[in-house]
Write a protein that holds these residues in place. Structure first.
Motif, short mmCIF file in Angstrom:
data_model
loop_
_atom_site.label_atom_id
_atom_site.label_comp_id
_atom_site.label_asym_id
_atom_site.label_seq_id
_atom_site.Cartn_x
_atom_site.Cartn_y
_atom_site.Cartn_z
N VAL A 97 0.84 -1.20 0.00
CA VAL A 97 0.00 0.00 0.00
C VAL A 97 0.87 1.25 0.00
O VAL A 97 0.64 2.21 -0.75
CB VAL A 97 -0.94 0.00 1.22
N TRP A 150 1.16 4.41 -2.88
CA TRP A 150 0.92 5.82 -2.57
C TRP A 150 2.17 6.66 -2.67
O TRP A 150 2.11 7.83 -3.06
CB TRP A 150 0.28 5.94 -1.19
N ALA A 202 -5.28 0.30 -0.64
CA ALA A 202 -4.63 1.34 -1.43
C ALA A 202 -5.63 2.16 -2.24
O ALA A 202 -5.49 3.39 -2.35
CB ALA A 202 -3.60 0.69 -2.37
#
Length: 292
Positions: free
Chosen positions: A14, A18, A213
């Motif tokens: 995740v 990002w 995510a």
């Protein structure tokens, strides 16, 4: 990330998705600007321009062209994430990378569609006894479709649960094939089944990582999803009863789509962000799960 012998680190995946987006958000929206413009303009023409107007054909062309621009944007983002040379005009190119990426997406979609059909049939068989409860068996013998025309919350809950299950199965399949997308550019080959082998035993961890995510973007898209869902629910009874969809119903649906067009714009504005997060996540999975 650890090699495939270890479990996929969900939070680290995740974070990778990002971090890639935060570091490259300007490039993501620069690359996505042509897609956003053509998709919004094409959608507006399709909804607000009369079909008799010659401009209506241009709307369909823009919609199809926006799909091509989306493919080019996605390939450009993968080149950034994989450290590959920049190609084309402003990073947007139409060549071997894009064709392989498209072929991988089409092949995976065909596999997912076939599985979805089988799962849908099994789900409907499983739901039929639940929906048939409380209905006269003699009536069902004469009209088996009666279970899908009854009113009440039971029908909607059953159909919603079945649809959610089918969606989850499809999401799982795409998660298993996730490394195939960056592999199409990094290795210049289409590796569908190899990608599934790399993710063996890791599917649900990838699903969880993907949901976490993508969830911030999905939350922003939720009002649009709700509006579309309500529109489907309102028109579904007539479709399930095989009633004729007259002009008034069609006009009402078009007006509803026009009223909700601002949610479509919001969704299109978020596409580069979602694509960037996905590219960062899938590239991290490719690096961690691809055998050395």
């Amino acid at each position: 990330m650890q090699q495939s012998q270890s479990n996929v680190p969900v939070l680290q995946c995740v974070f990778s998705g990002w971090v890639f987006f935060v570091r490259n958000w300007k490039q993501s929206y620069w690359l996505g600007a042509p897609f956003i413009f053509t998709a919004i303009l094409g959608g507006w023409i399709n909804l607000f321009v009369d079909a008799e107007n010659p401009l209506a054909v241009f709307g369909s062309f823009l919609t199809v062209f926006s799909w091509l621009l989306f493919l080019m944007m996605t390939a450009a983002l993968y080149r950034i994430s994989l450290g590959l040379p920049r190609l084309g005009l402003g990073g947007l190119n139409l060549g071997g990378d894009e064709y392989r990426l498209l072929a991988a997406a089409v092949l995976i979609s065909i596999i997912a569609a076939l599985v979805a059909v089988v799962v849908s049939i099994l789900v409907m068989f499983a739901l039929s006894p639940i929906l048939a409860s409380g209905i006269d068996p003699e009536l069902l013998k004469d009209n088996p479709d009666l279970i899908y025309t009854q009113e009440g919350n039971k029908l909607w809950f059953a159909l919603a649960g079945g649809a959610a299950f089918v969606w989850l199965v499809i999401f799982y399949l795409f998660s298993r094939f996730a490394p195939a997308f960056p592999a199409a550019l990094a290795e210049k080959k289409i590796r569908i089944f190899e990608a599934a082998a790399w993710t063996k035993g890791q599917g649900w961890r990838i699903v969880v990582a993907s949901l976490i995510a993508f969830s911030p973007v999905y939350i922003l898209l939720l009002p649009g999803f709700i509006a579309s869902g309500l529109a489907i629910i309102e028109s579904l009874p007539a479709v399930m009863r095989e009633e004729n969809i007259d002009a008034s119903v069609t006009a009402a649906n078009i007006q509803r789509m026009r009223d909700n067009f601002h949610w479509n714009i919001l969704g299109l504005l978020l596409v580069p962000a979602l694509a960037s997060i996905r590219v960062g996540l899938f590239s991290a999975l490719y690096r961690g799960l691809r055998p050395s």
